[in-house]
Design a protein around this motif. Structure first.
Motif: not given
Length: 293
Positions: A95-102, A118-129
């Motif tokens: 939830v915290e990560a989703a709030a930072t996106i766009g 999309n596999a961007s290394p900057a994808g905000d949810t990917l480190p969470v997963f």
């Protein structure tokens, strides 16, 4: 100007699979389209031959408990995550990560599946997963299979998805005593591509008791984005934290280990040295906050 590719809108998942399997051409799956719309200009490489619009597929929606895990449909939007009582109870870090996106528009349309695939290394949810030991469930006309998050991004902008597969859902195991923290660093607090993203997870026997002394952490997971060609686990730093309580000495040791372990690059958003130092300081802060000192 590039020609806009034709759009196919399958009525159900079986029809989407059939389109992939009939060999009529290469398609780019689309849901919210927040990444693909940029690619259609032709400035970031060749646009796709055809777009497969998945937005109407109810089979890819929904947030639910699935045994000992929380299941997130690939079409789950960031707004869905922020509004979900299940996510707030069981996975507040997402939830915290989703709030930072766009901004609100991106959060209403952008999806977890799109961020993952999309596999961007900057994808905000990917480190969470990664830090949560998530499992991605993939599907095609051949059936379904599961791929662990730490095996899903083998190289820059590449995934474990086969040419005929779609990401269906994400399963995040719910482990007793697990705590997680998230921090994103960007140029500004909102609507910014990350310079560094950090997700930290651990299990603590004293979790839930604010009066209990800090106990050693186990099952430590430390994942980062924007510091390598793919989202990564910092395994050497995890080892420096494993079996130790969140004390100032532990934080110092872990921050030094992380600064030595990662090897980011210079790019238009940041310098390698900034990313290396900030990642270490963010980790130190997360440990400090968890330890309450």
């Amino acid at each position: 100007m590039p020609v806009e590719p034709p759009v196919t809108t399958p009525r159900d998942l079986a029809e989407a699979y059939a389109w992939f399997a009939d060999g009529t051409g290469t398609a780019r799956p689309i849901a919210g389209g927040t990444d693909l719309m940029v690619a259609l200009t032709g400035e970031l490489g060749e646009p796709p031959d055809r777009i497969l619009d998945l937005w109407r597929l109810g089979e890819l929606r929904g947030i639910s408990l699935d045994g000992d895990a929380i299941s997130l449909g690939a079409l789950t939007t960031y707004t869905d995550v922020r509004r979900s009582a299940l996510c707030r109870e069981h996975l507040p870090v997402l939830v915290e990560a989703a709030a930072t996106i766009g901004a609100a528009q991106i959060q209403n349309r952008g999806t977890l599946g799109g961020n993952v695939a999309n596999a961007s290394p900057a994808g905000d949810t990917l480190p969470v997963f990664l830090a949560a030991d998530a499992v991605f469930v993939l599907g095609s006309a051949r059936g379904e299979r599961s791929v662990a998050a730490n095996e899903f991004w083998p190289a820059y902008r590449r995934t474990a998805l086969a040419a005929d597969e779609l990401l269906l859902r994400i399963r995040v195991p719910l482990l007793a005593g697990r705590e997680m923290r998230f921090r994103k660093v960007g140029t500004r607090r909102a609507q910014s591509i990350s310079k560094v993203v950090v997700a930290l997870g651990w299990r603590d026997g004293s979790a839930g008791d604010p009066l209990a002394p800090a106990s050693p952490w186990t099952d430590v997971r430390l994942a980062l984005g924007s510091v390598a060609a793919t989202p990564i686990r910092a395994t050497a730093t995890e080892a420096a934290l494993e079996g130790r309580p969140p004390t100032p000495e532990t934080a110092d040791r872990a921050a030094e280990a992380l600064a030595a372990e990662i090897h980011p690059i210079d790019d238009v958003r940041s310098t390698a040295e900034y990313r290396r130092l900030v990642a270490a300081r963010v980790l130190h802060r997360l440990i400090r906050d968890a330890g309450g000192w």
